[in-house]
Design a protein around this motif. Structure first.
Motif, short mmCIF file in Angstrom:
data_model
loop_
_atom_site.label_atom_id
_atom_site.label_comp_id
_atom_site.label_asym_id
_atom_site.label_seq_id
_atom_site.Cartn_x
_atom_site.Cartn_y
_atom_site.Cartn_z
N VAL A 150 0.86 -1.19 0.00
CA VAL A 150 0.00 0.00 0.00
C VAL A 150 0.89 1.23 0.00
O VAL A 150 1.56 1.54 0.99
CB VAL A 150 -0.94 0.02 1.22
CG1 VAL A 150 -1.81 1.28 1.17
CG2 VAL A 150 -1.81 -1.23 1.26
N ASP A 151 0.91 1.93 -1.12
CA ASP A 151 1.69 3.15 -1.25
C ASP A 151 0.80 4.35 -0.93
O ASP A 151 -0.43 4.26 -0.94
CB ASP A 151 2.21 3.26 -2.69
CG ASP A 151 3.18 4.41 -2.88
OD1 ASP A 151 3.95 4.70 -1.95
OD2 ASP A 151 3.15 5.04 -3.97
N ASN A 152 1.41 5.48 -0.64
CA ASN A 152 0.67 6.72 -0.43
C ASN A 152 1.67 7.88 -0.46
O ASN A 152 2.87 7.66 -0.51
CB ASN A 152 -0.10 6.69 0.90
CG ASN A 152 0.82 6.55 2.08
OD1 ASN A 152 1.44 7.50 2.52
ND2 ASN A 152 0.93 5.33 2.61
N TYR A 153 1.14 9.08 -0.40
CA TYR A 153 1.98 10.28 -0.40
C TYR A 153 1.93 10.98 0.95
O TYR A 153 1.76 12.18 1.04
CB TYR A 153 1.52 11.23 -1.51
CG TYR A 153 2.19 11.01 -2.85
CD1 TYR A 153 2.72 9.77 -3.20
CD2 TYR A 153 2.28 12.04 -3.78
CE1 TYR A 153 3.32 9.57 -4.43
CE2 TYR A 153 2.88 11.86 -5.02
CZ TYR A 153 3.39 10.63 -5.34
OH TYR A 153 3.98 10.43 -6.55
N ASP A 154 2.09 10.21 2.03
CA ASP A 154 2.11 10.83 3.35
C ASP A 154 3.22 11.86 3.47
O ASP A 154 3.11 12.83 4.21
CB ASP A 154 2.22 9.78 4.45
CG ASP A 154 3.58 9.12 4.53
OD1 ASP A 154 4.18 8.86 3.46
OD2 ASP A 154 4.04 8.86 5.65
N TRP A 155 4.29 11.68 2.72
CA TRP A 155 5.41 12.63 2.75
C TRP A 155 4.96 14.00 2.23
O TRP A 155 5.43 15.04 2.73
CB TRP A 155 6.59 12.11 1.91
CG TRP A 155 6.25 11.89 0.47
CD1 TRP A 155 5.77 10.75 -0.10
CD2 TRP A 155 6.33 12.84 -0.59
NE1 TRP A 155 5.54 10.93 -1.45
CE2 TRP A 155 5.89 12.20 -1.77
CE3 TRP A 155 6.75 14.17 -0.66
CZ2 TRP A 155 5.85 12.86 -3.00
CZ3 TRP A 155 6.70 14.82 -1.89
CH2 TRP A 155 6.27 14.17 -3.04
N TYR A 156 4.04 14.02 1.27
CA TYR A 156 3.57 15.30 0.76
C TYR A 156 2.52 15.91 1.69
O TYR A 156 2.42 17.14 1.78
CB TYR A 156 3.01 15.15 -0.66
CG TYR A 156 2.81 16.50 -1.33
CD1 TYR A 156 3.91 17.25 -1.73
CD2 TYR A 156 1.54 17.03 -1.53
CE1 TYR A 156 3.74 18.51 -2.33
CE2 TYR A 156 1.36 18.27 -2.12
CZ TYR A 156 2.47 19.00 -2.52
OH TYR A 156 2.30 20.24 -3.09
N ILE A 157 1.78 15.08 2.38
CA ILE A 157 0.88 15.61 3.42
C ILE A 157 1.70 16.35 4.46
O ILE A 157 1.30 17.40 4.97
CB ILE A 157 0.04 14.49 4.04
CG1 ILE A 157 -0.85 13.83 2.99
CG2 ILE A 157 -0.82 15.04 5.18
CD1 ILE A 157 -1.65 12.64 3.49
N GLU A 158 2.89 15.83 4.76
CA GLU A 158 3.79 16.52 5.69
C GLU A 158 4.23 17.87 5.12
O GLU A 158 4.36 18.85 5.87
CB GLU A 158 5.02 15.64 5.97
CG GLU A 158 6.14 16.32 6.72
CD GLU A 158 6.16 15.98 8.20
OE1 GLU A 158 7.22 16.16 8.81
OE2 GLU A 158 5.14 15.55 8.73
N VAL A 159 4.47 17.94 3.82
CA VAL A 159 4.82 19.22 3.19
C VAL A 159 3.69 20.23 3.40
O VAL A 159 3.92 21.40 3.77
CB VAL A 159 5.10 19.03 1.68
CG1 VAL A 159 5.22 20.37 0.98
CG2 VAL A 159 6.37 18.22 1.47
N LEU A 160 2.46 19.79 3.18
CA LEU A 160 1.31 20.67 3.36
C LEU A 160 1.14 21.06 4.82
O LEU A 160 0.81 22.22 5.13
CB LEU A 160 0.05 19.99 2.84
CG LEU A 160 0.04 19.64 1.34
CD1 LEU A 160 -1.23 18.88 0.98
CD2 LEU A 160 0.18 20.88 0.48
N LEU A 161 1.39 20.13 5.72
CA LEU A 161 1.32 20.43 7.15
C LEU A 161 2.32 21.52 7.52
O LEU A 161 2.00 22.45 8.26
CB LEU A 161 1.58 19.17 7.97
CG LEU A 161 1.66 19.34 9.49
CD1 LEU A 161 0.32 19.77 10.05
CD2 LEU A 161 2.15 18.05 10.14
N ALA A 162 3.54 21.41 7.00
CA ALA A 162 4.57 22.41 7.29
C ALA A 162 4.14 23.79 6.79
O ALA A 162 4.36 24.80 7.47
CB ALA A 162 5.89 22.00 6.66
N GLU A 163 3.51 23.85 5.63
CA GLU A 163 3.04 25.13 5.11
C GLU A 163 1.94 25.70 6.00
O GLU A 163 1.89 26.90 6.26
CB GLU A 163 2.53 24.95 3.68
CG GLU A 163 3.62 24.61 2.68
CD GLU A 163 3.08 24.43 1.27
OE1 GLU A 163 1.88 24.69 1.06
OE2 GLU A 163 3.86 24.03 0.38
N ALA A 164 1.04 24.82 6.47
CA ALA A 164 -0.05 25.27 7.33
C ALA A 164 0.48 25.80 8.65
O ALA A 164 0.02 26.84 9.15
CB ALA A 164 -1.03 24.13 7.57
#
Length: 300
Positions: A150-164
């Motif tokens: 199961v792949d996902n882009y949790d790493w990019y969710i972290e990018v968005l979290l950092a911006e928020a």
């Protein structure tokens, strides 16, 4: 932008975390993140998670060694995720194998190291010759493939979290973790459905996560969500005992994990094997629509 489909009821799944020990993130220091992950997994009665180690962090992340020791002490395992996290397609096979060996050497002093290697970026190269040379080297070294299903882009969710967090440090934990959990559960359902179609069964699944702040913040929500959908959390070593571990796909399409690679090798088109949330633009739009990042950040 379509709605995320509901997650189907499932079988067994293991948690694995890449890139340990990572440096401080938008919410936590490295030490805080490790303690939060350990405490959350312990409270949720999850043992045997596997932390894939990028060993260069042992020299450039303060306290990294102690954090790995803490994961092992808590009942989890370590494994090889390379030394410098290279793309295989950008390096020679010899350089890549030497990087694996360097990581193995640096892990020798730790207890709780399982004989697995996970390719950085899940990248097995762009030529069959290079792919097979590295696969052969892993066998020679007694290292098993630390694949994911199961792949996902949790790493990019972290990018968005950092911006928020940069825009407003007072984030809504529940809203962020509900969104994170919904996306990951949808991805689990997507790859479970694919597995049933291509394998005719549900394998022991291996979920790709990263040792990052969004996981430390939200993995408890995710575990509860998985269990609510009927998933049993199992140790990673048990998951890697599934027969799918011996099925090396004859394809170079490996970036979405073992199930997608097997489907591609069986003739399924690549475009049908990628979950919608494995797209940075989709994620940015989705989190904007939820009001979790400012509209001004909607377009990069």
């Amino acid at each position: 932008m379509g709605d995320l489909p509901p997650a189907v009821s499932g079988g067994t799944i293991a948690l694995t975390f890449d890139d340990a020990p990572r440096a401080a993130g938008p919410l936590f220091s490295g030490e805080e993140r490790t303690r939060r992950l350990i405490d959350t997994l312990d409270q949720a009665r999850v043992t045997g998670a596997m932390f894939f180690v990028t060993t260069k962090h042992l020299s450039d992340v303060p306290g990294g060694t102690e954090r790995l020791l803490a994961y092992v002490e808590a009942g989890h395992l370590l494994a090889n995720h390379s030394h410098s996290h290279p793309w295989l397609w950008r390096t020679t096979a010899a350089e890549y194998i030497a990087d694996i060996d360097q990581a193995s050497s640096m892990l020798e002093g730790f207890d709780g190291v399982a004989p697995f290697f996970r390719y950085p970026y899940l990248d097995e190269g762009r030529s069959i010759a290079k792919r097979d040379e590295v696969r052969s080297a892993l066998v020679q070294r007694g290292l098993r493939h630390g694949y994911v299903t199961v792949d996902n882009y949790d790493w990019y969710i972290e990018v968005l979290l950092a911006e928020a967090v940069a825009a407003n440090p007072e984030i809504d934990e529940t809203a962020w973790c509900d969104a994170y959990t919904s996306i990951l559960l949808s991805g689990v359902a997507f790859y479970e459905d694919m597995a049933r179609n291509i394998l005719g069964r549900s394998p022991h699944h291996v979920l790709l996560l990263h040792e990052n702040d969004i996981a430390a913040l939200c993995v408890g929500y995710l575990i509860r969500g998985l269990r609510a959908k009927g998933w049993e959390l199992v140790p990673a070593e048990k998951a890697f005992s599934d027969p799918i571990a011996a099925e090396l796909p004859n394809t170079l399409f490996n970036g979405q994990g073992r199930v997608a690679a097997l489907a591609h090798a069986a003739g399924e088109p690549a475009g049908a094997l990628v979950h919608q949330s494995e797209d940075e633009s989709w994620l940015r739009s989705h989190f904007t629509s939820l009001g979790l990042i400012p509209a001004s950040l909607a377009v990069e």
